[in-house]
Motif scaffolding. Structure first.
Motif, PDB file in Angstrom:
ATOM      1  N   LEU A  97       7.488   4.497   0.202  1.00 12.06           N
ATOM      2  CA  LEU A  97       7.807   3.097   0.435  1.00 12.06           C
ATOM      3  C   LEU A  97       8.059   2.887   1.923  1.00 12.06           C
ATOM      4  CD1 LEU A  97      10.267   2.497  -2.544  1.00 12.06           C
ATOM      5  CD2 LEU A  97       7.793   2.074  -2.476  1.00 12.06           C
ATOM      6  N   PHE A  98       7.805   1.665   2.363  1.00 11.31           N
ATOM      7  CA  PHE A  98       7.985   1.358   3.786  1.00 11.31           C
ATOM      8  C   PHE A  98       9.473   1.297   4.121  1.00 11.31           C
ATOM      9  CE2 PHE A  98       8.424  -1.518   7.379  1.00 11.31           C
ATOM     10  CZ  PHE A  98       7.499  -0.985   8.255  1.00 11.31           C
ATOM     11  N   PRO A  99       9.899   1.818   5.272  1.00  8.42           N
ATOM     12  CA  PRO A  99       9.039   2.487   6.255  1.00  8.42           C
ATOM     13  C   PRO A  99       8.838   3.978   5.960  1.00  8.42           C
ATOM     14  CG  PRO A  99      11.225   2.197   7.163  1.00  8.42           C
ATOM     15  CD  PRO A  99      11.246   1.564   5.800  1.00  8.42           C
ATOM     16  N   ALA A 100       9.907   4.664   5.547  1.00  6.24           N
ATOM     17  CA  ALA A 100       9.772   6.093   5.251  1.00  6.24           C
ATOM     18  C   ALA A 100      10.758   6.459   4.151  1.00  6.24           C
ATOM     19  CB  ALA A 100      10.012   6.927   6.510  1.00  6.24           C
ATOM     20  N   LYS A 101      10.493   5.941   2.970  1.00 11.56           N
ATOM     21  CA  LYS A 101      11.364   6.196   1.825  1.00 11.56           C
ATOM     22  C   LYS A 101      10.510   6.757   0.694  1.00 11.56           C
ATOM     23  CE  LYS A 101      14.476   3.159   0.850  1.00 11.56           C
ATOM     24  NZ  LYS A 101      15.132   1.912   0.356  1.00 11.56           N
TER      25      LYS A 101
END
Length: 297
Positions: free
Chosen positions: A265-269
């Protein structure tokens, strides 16, 4: 009458003899004194020498006393001068110490103010950095990044090449018409030599809906190939977000080996779906702990 006269004569004679004897003794004493003799005995030369030596000692002691007094006065004057100088230096050092204490106090206050200002600036910098990253990624929302397309395939017309490439690898039946893209270009890195990995092609699509459709088809088709080479299509993101996502590469491989579903998921999940529940992680180490706990159970 004659008897009285005889008595007077006799008395007078005795007085004369007495005076004579006394005078004789006096003269004898003088002579004896001159000869160094007395009725008590002879006078010693050592006594005279001791008396003279005592006088010399008294004179020397008196001289030494005066010299000592003069030396003590000189020493006292020198000590007084040095003590006064020490007092002056001590007073000067005390003034310097007071000035340094005041300076240190002022410096400490300034340092505290600078630390508070630095913390405030650091917080503002973090906010601005996050905002810049967010703005950069928003400006790339309609971009796609295609990897492993051989160098020179675009024939110097990358925009027209992308418009034909996407329907070809994703299926023309999935598109009603040609895909409109505003511009496309190779990554600005130096051109690779023969045998090196080709530079990615970045394209900006005119419609965001086309970009979402392309990404959905890319995920559903899995492996994509072009001219015998396997290609990959990703959402274009800023280098910062790319580094954050790259930190999950190892744990994603472990998740695939363990058969656990995930998505970024955005940004870095990283979102993991396990046993019908979803969990999100922003730290790769937390994902590794989750994988290890699943293996032990």
């Amino acid at each position: 009458m004659s008897q009285r006269k005889g008595r007077q004569y006799t008395q007078t004679t005795l007085e004369v003899e007495s005076h004579a004897a006394t005078a004789e003794k006096s003269e004898g004493a003088k002579a004896s004194g001159a000869a160094g003799l007395t009725e008590e005995g002879p006078i010693s030369l050592g006594s005279l020498q001791i008396e003279g030596l005592g006088k010399e000692i008294r004179d020397e002691i008196s001289s030494l006393r005066e010299t000592t007094k003069a030396d003590m006065k000189t020493i006292r004057d020198e000590l007084t001068e040095k003590v006064e100088r020490l007092f002056s230096l001590q007073a000067e050092a005390a003034n310097i110490q007071t000035s340094m204490e005041q300076s240190l106090s002022d410096t400490s206050d300034r340092l505290t103010a600078l630390e508070n200002s630095c913390q405030s600036l650091a917080a503002d910098h973090k906010k601005l950095q996050e905002k810049c990253v967010d703005l950069e990624n928003r400006s790339r929302r309609q971009n796609i990044r295609t990897l492993n397309i051989p160098e020179g395939s675009e024939n110097n017309t990358p925009t027209a090449f992308v418009a034909k490439f996407l329907p070809k690898v994703l299926g023309e039946e999935n598109f009603d018409g040609p895909i409109l893209n505003d511009r496309a270009h190779r990554n600005l890195a130096p051109k690779p030599r023969n045998g090196e990995r080709p530079r990615p092609i970045i394209a900006r699509l005119h419609y965001y809906s086309d970009k979402e459709k392309i990404m959905s088809l890319s995920r559903s088709k899995g492996k994509l190939s072009f001219e015998g080479a396997q290609v990959h299509i990703f959402t274009d993101m800023s280098p910062e977000v790319g580094r954050q996502r790259a930190a999950f590469n190892q744990v994603k491989a472990k998740l695939r080996d363990a058969g656990i579903q995930y998505r970024m998921l955005f940004p870095a999940k990283l979102e993991i779906t396990a046993d019908g529940s979803k969990m999100s992680f922003t730290d790769p180490r937390a994902v590794e702990r989750f994988i290890d706990s699943n293996k032990s159970s």
